[in-house]
Scaffold this active site. Structure first.
Site, PDB file in Angstrom:
ATOM      1  N   GLY A  10       0.820  -1.201   0.000  1.00  0.00           N
ATOM      2  CA  GLY A  10       0.000   0.000   0.000  1.00  0.00           C
ATOM      3  C   GLY A  10       0.854   1.252   0.000  1.00  0.00           C
ATOM      4  O   GLY A  10       0.345   2.366   0.074  1.00  0.00           O
ATOM      5  N   LYS A  14       6.679   3.284  -3.012  1.00  0.00           N
ATOM      6  CA  LYS A  14       7.111   2.070  -3.712  1.00  0.00           C
ATOM      7  C   LYS A  14       6.411   1.954  -5.066  1.00  0.00           C
ATOM      8  O   LYS A  14       7.021   1.586  -6.067  1.00  0.00           O
ATOM      9  CB  LYS A  14       6.794   0.824  -2.881  1.00  0.00           C
ATOM     10  CG  LYS A  14       7.651   0.613  -1.664  1.00  0.00           C
ATOM     11  CD  LYS A  14       7.298  -0.734  -1.037  1.00  0.00           C
ATOM     12  CE  LYS A  14       7.924  -0.928   0.319  1.00  0.00           C
ATOM     13  NZ  LYS A  14       7.574  -2.232   0.897  1.00  0.00           N
ATOM     14  N   ASP A  70      10.005  -8.008   0.609  1.00  0.00           N
ATOM     15  CA  ASP A  70      10.114  -8.125   2.059  1.00  0.00           C
ATOM     16  C   ASP A  70      11.497  -7.610   2.411  1.00  0.00           C
ATOM     17  O   ASP A  70      12.490  -7.974   1.778  1.00  0.00           O
ATOM     18  CB  ASP A  70       9.941  -9.576   2.519  1.00  0.00           C
ATOM     19  CG  ASP A  70       9.665  -9.649   4.019  1.00  0.00           C
ATOM     20  OD1 ASP A  70       8.775  -8.926   4.494  1.00  0.00           O
ATOM     21  OD2 ASP A  70      10.349 -10.422   4.713  1.00  0.00           O
ATOM     22  N   SER A  71      11.541  -6.733   3.381  1.00  0.00           N
ATOM     23  CA  SER A  71      12.815  -6.092   3.688  1.00  0.00           C
ATOM     24  C   SER A  71      12.925  -5.802   5.173  1.00  0.00           C
ATOM     25  O   SER A  71      11.935  -5.842   5.911  1.00  0.00           O
ATOM     26  CB  SER A  71      12.958  -4.790   2.888  1.00  0.00           C
ATOM     27  OG  SER A  71      11.850  -3.945   3.110  1.00  0.00           O
ATOM     28  N   TYR A 159      14.065   2.551  10.135  1.00  0.00           N
ATOM     29  CA  TYR A 159      15.301   2.760  10.893  1.00  0.00           C
ATOM     30  C   TYR A 159      16.229   3.785  10.238  1.00  0.00           C
ATOM     31  O   TYR A 159      17.365   3.967  10.682  1.00  0.00           O
ATOM     32  CB  TYR A 159      16.032   1.419  11.051  1.00  0.00           C
ATOM     33  CG  TYR A 159      15.221   0.370  11.792  1.00  0.00           C
ATOM     34  CD1 TYR A 159      15.304   0.252  13.184  1.00  0.00           C
ATOM     35  CD2 TYR A 159      14.367  -0.493  11.118  1.00  0.00           C
ATOM     36  CE1 TYR A 159      14.565  -0.699  13.866  1.00  0.00           C
ATOM     37  CE2 TYR A 159      13.615  -1.450  11.791  1.00  0.00           C
ATOM     38  CZ  TYR A 159      13.717  -1.544  13.164  1.00  0.00           C
ATOM     39  OH  TYR A 159      12.973  -2.483  13.843  1.00  0.00           O
ATOM     40  N   ARG A 186      16.231  -1.551  -1.563  1.00  0.00           N
ATOM     41  CA  ARG A 186      15.029  -1.782  -2.374  1.00  0.00           C
ATOM     42  C   ARG A 186      15.285  -1.441  -3.844  1.00  0.00           C
ATOM     43  O   ARG A 186      14.825  -2.141  -4.742  1.00  0.00           O
ATOM     44  CB  ARG A 186      13.861  -0.972  -1.820  1.00  0.00           C
ATOM     45  CG  ARG A 186      12.522  -1.317  -2.458  1.00  0.00           C
ATOM     46  CD  ARG A 186      11.360  -0.699  -1.700  1.00  0.00           C
ATOM     47  NE  ARG A 186      11.189  -1.345  -0.406  1.00  0.00           N
ATOM     48  CZ  ARG A 186      11.472  -0.786   0.766  1.00  0.00           C
ATOM     49  NH1 ARG A 186      11.932   0.445   0.811  1.00  0.00           N
ATOM     50  NH2 ARG A 186      11.290  -1.432   1.894  1.00  0.00           N
TER      51      ARG A 186
END
Length: 201
Positions: A10, A14, A70-71, A159, A186
């Site tokens: 969402g 990205k 997924d990160s 972070y 990413r």
């Protein structure tokens, strides 16, 4: 003629970033929120497993090819934690009130007294042609840095305010969005994935 692809997130940032990279390859990227609101169960034990689970879930829901990522952050002194639990690192203490800030504070507390501040952001990005695709396409990225002793900068998320990028002498939260999108974990994973999709186009 462009092909539609659902992005299992969402996150508007990205979506924009991935659209800019994939549009020239003939893909129209649409967000999963246009189709459904529930989330995949992230039961995998690795970033790659969870990315595939999320991509399959989005593809099953929509009938379209799907991409998911997924990160998280891995800290050497903490044996790679928080790792795949980065987004919910402080959930045990704060429950539904856990957020980026509580996660960040917990990590800073865990790092008190640690001399080894080495860390890396890691991203796994998965593409599936359909929900039962036996050969998902995987793109991986890793961004090396160090954990600061306190927050620095107001940009980014997660972070970023305590992730120091030595070659730029800035925290990730101090980077311009365009700069971060060129070098982040990413961005690396998406570029690796798009190279493979380009070959298959």
């Amino acid at each position: 003629m462009s092909r539609r692809l659902v992005l299992a997130t969402g996150n508007a940032g990205k979506l924009r970033e991935m659209s800019e990279i994939l549009q020239p390859l003939g893909w129209e990227v649409v967000p999963q929120k246009d189709f459904f609101s529930d989330e995949a169960d992230e039961t995998g034990l690795s970033f790659i497993e969870n990315a595939i689970l999320k991509a399959r879930f989005a593809s099953e829901k929509t009938g379209l090819p799907a991409i998911a990522d997924d990160s998280g952050i891995e800290v050497s002194a903490l044996q790679g934690r928080p790792g795949i639990y980065s987004a919910r690192y402080s959930a045990e203490e704060f429950g539904e009130k856990a957020n980026d800030e509580t996660n960040l504070r917990k990590l800073l507390k865990a790092m008190q007294g640690q001399q080894n501040r080495c860390a890396s952001y890691y991203c796994a990005m998965a593409y599936v042609e359909h929900a039962e695709d036996p050969t998902p396409v995987i793109g991986l990225g890793r961004w090396y840095g160090e954990i600061l002793h306190e927050k620095l900068g107001n940009g980014g998320f997660g972070y970023d305010p305590i992730f120091w990028v030595d070659e730029l002498q800035k925290s990730a939260a101090q980077l311009a969005k365009e700069e971060k999108n060129r070098i982040s974990h990413r961005a690396q994973a998406l570029n690796a994935l798009s190279m493979q999709l380009r070959r298959g186009a």
